[in-house]
Design a protein around this motif. Sequence first.
Motif, mmCIF file in Angstrom:
data_model
loop_
_atom_site.group_PDB
_atom_site.id
_atom_site.type_symbol
_atom_site.label_atom_id
_atom_site.label_comp_id
_atom_site.label_asym_id
_atom_site.label_seq_id
_atom_site.Cartn_x
_atom_site.Cartn_y
_atom_site.Cartn_z
ATOM 1 N N VAL A 26 -8.362 -12.530 -1.089
ATOM 2 C CA VAL A 26 -8.026 -12.877 0.288
ATOM 3 C C VAL A 26 -7.834 -11.584 1.077
ATOM 4 N N PRO A 27 -8.681 -11.315 2.058
ATOM 5 C CA PRO A 27 -8.527 -10.070 2.826
ATOM 6 C C PRO A 27 -7.346 -10.150 3.784
ATOM 7 N N GLY A 28 -6.891 -9.001 4.227
ATOM 8 C CA GLY A 28 -5.855 -8.975 5.247
ATOM 9 C C GLY A 28 -4.648 -8.142 4.884
ATOM 10 N N LEU A 29 -4.533 -7.724 3.667
ATOM 11 C CA LEU A 29 -3.440 -6.866 3.212
ATOM 12 C C LEU A 29 -2.072 -7.489 3.482
ATOM 13 N N ILE A 30 -1.926 -8.763 3.171
ATOM 14 C CA ILE A 30 -0.644 -9.452 3.328
ATOM 15 C C ILE A 30 -0.044 -9.773 1.965
ATOM 16 N N LEU A 31 -0.850 -10.302 1.061
ATOM 17 C CA LEU A 31 -0.329 -10.710 -0.235
ATOM 18 C C LEU A 31 0.198 -9.534 -1.046
ATOM 19 N N PHE A 32 -0.305 -8.337 -0.778
ATOM 20 C CA PHE A 32 0.192 -7.151 -1.466
ATOM 21 C C PHE A 32 1.684 -6.967 -1.216
ATOM 22 N N PHE A 33 2.128 -7.214 0.009
ATOM 23 C CA PHE A 33 3.534 -7.026 0.343
ATOM 24 C C PHE A 33 4.407 -8.124 -0.258
ATOM 25 N N PHE A 34 3.865 -9.319 -0.403
ATOM 26 C CA PHE A 34 4.603 -10.365 -1.100
ATOM 27 C C PHE A 34 4.702 -10.040 -2.591
ATOM 28 N N ILE A 54 19.792 -16.355 -4.105
ATOM 29 C CA ILE A 54 19.819 -14.965 -3.652
ATOM 30 C C ILE A 54 18.483 -14.291 -3.972
ATOM 31 N N GLN A 55 17.877 -14.627 -5.100
ATOM 32 C CA GLN A 55 16.558 -14.085 -5.445
ATOM 33 C C GLN A 55 15.539 -14.449 -4.379
ATOM 34 N N LEU A 56 15.556 -15.697 -3.954
ATOM 35 C CA LEU A 56 14.607 -16.149 -2.929
ATOM 36 C C LEU A 56 14.847 -15.458 -1.594
ATOM 37 N N VAL A 57 16.105 -15.279 -1.231
ATOM 38 C CA VAL A 57 16.432 -14.600 0.023
ATOM 39 C C VAL A 57 15.966 -13.147 -0.028
ATOM 40 N N ILE A 58 16.228 -12.469 -1.135
ATOM 41 C CA ILE A 58 15.793 -11.077 -1.286
ATOM 42 C C ILE A 58 14.271 -10.982 -1.251
ATOM 43 N N PHE A 59 13.589 -11.919 -1.905
ATOM 44 C CA PHE A 59 12.123 -11.941 -1.901
ATOM 45 C C PHE A 59 11.582 -12.063 -0.484
ATOM 46 N N VAL A 60 12.100 -13.007 0.282
ATOM 47 C CA VAL A 60 11.609 -13.234 1.639
ATOM 48 C C VAL A 60 11.920 -12.033 2.531
ATOM 49 N N ILE A 61 13.146 -11.518 2.456
ATOM 50 C CA ILE A 61 13.533 -10.399 3.319
ATOM 51 C C ILE A 61 12.717 -9.151 2.999
ATOM 52 N N THR A 62 12.583 -8.799 1.721
ATOM 53 C CA THR A 62 11.835 -7.586 1.370
ATOM 54 C C THR A 62 10.350 -7.732 1.693
ATOM 55 N N SER A 63 9.806 -8.917 1.498
ATOM 56 C CA SER A 63 8.389 -9.128 1.801
ATOM 57 C C SER A 63 8.111 -9.014 3.290
ATOM 58 N N VAL A 64 8.904 -9.694 4.092
ATOM 59 C CA VAL A 64 8.689 -9.687 5.539
ATOM 60 C C VAL A 64 8.957 -8.296 6.118
ATOM 61 N N LEU A 65 10.025 -7.651 5.686
ATOM 62 C CA LEU A 65 10.314 -6.300 6.178
ATOM 63 C C LEU A 65 9.212 -5.319 5.805
ATOM 64 N N SER A 66 8.713 -5.421 4.584
ATOM 65 C CA SER A 66 7.650 -4.496 4.185
ATOM 66 C C SER A 66 6.362 -4.758 4.967
ATOM 67 N N ILE A 67 6.099 -6.004 5.316
ATOM 68 C CA ILE A 67 4.916 -6.305 6.133
ATOM 69 C C ILE A 67 5.064 -5.660 7.510
ATOM 70 N N PHE A 68 6.208 -5.859 8.140
ATOM 71 C CA PHE A 68 6.398 -5.324 9.488
ATOM 72 C C PHE A 68 6.489 -3.799 9.513
ATOM 73 N N LEU A 69 7.073 -3.202 8.489
ATOM 74 C CA LEU A 69 7.293 -1.761 8.510
ATOM 75 C C LEU A 69 6.148 -0.949 7.916
ATOM 76 N N LEU A 70 5.416 -1.508 6.959
ATOM 77 C CA LEU A 70 4.448 -0.699 6.214
ATOM 78 C C LEU A 70 2.993 -1.128 6.354
ATOM 79 N N ARG A 71 2.703 -2.270 6.954
ATOM 80 C CA ARG A 71 1.328 -2.772 6.967
ATOM 81 C C ARG A 71 0.385 -1.854 7.749
ATOM 82 N N ASP A 72 0.778 -1.453 8.937
ATOM 83 C CA ASP A 72 -0.098 -0.594 9.740
ATOM 84 C C ASP A 72 -0.328 0.750 9.055
ATOM 85 N N TRP A 73 0.737 1.319 8.511
ATOM 86 C CA TRP A 73 0.606 2.604 7.822
ATOM 87 C C TRP A 73 -0.304 2.481 6.601
#
Length: 96
Positions: A26-34, A54-73
């Motif tokens: 799947v193209p788009g460089l999204i699943l890598f961050f998940f 708590i595992q699920l909350v940490i998973f969602v927060i780290t995935s979404v934050l990494s997408i917003f902060l690191l995807r363009d770079w």
Amino acid sequence: MLDIFAHAAVIWFIIGFVLFLLEFVVPGLILFFFAAGAWIVALLCLFFEVPVNIQLVIFVITSVLSIFLLRDWTKKVLYGKPKSKALLEDEFLGKI
């Protein structure tokens, strides 16, 4: 032997690995961050006893934050700067 697959760290690692492999399909460089989010949760579960919610909350927060902060770079590092449209058009002018 099957008890090792019941550990939360192993389950999160496998989820991350599957998401990482799906990134090639799947193209788009999204699943890598998940996948990275799943691996972060796997590391936490390896060293600490973390409840499932708590595992699920940490998973969602780290995935979404990494997408917003690191995807363009990450896209710039992997793909480089995109060529301008004019360069692409000039490249094919006069060719059959």
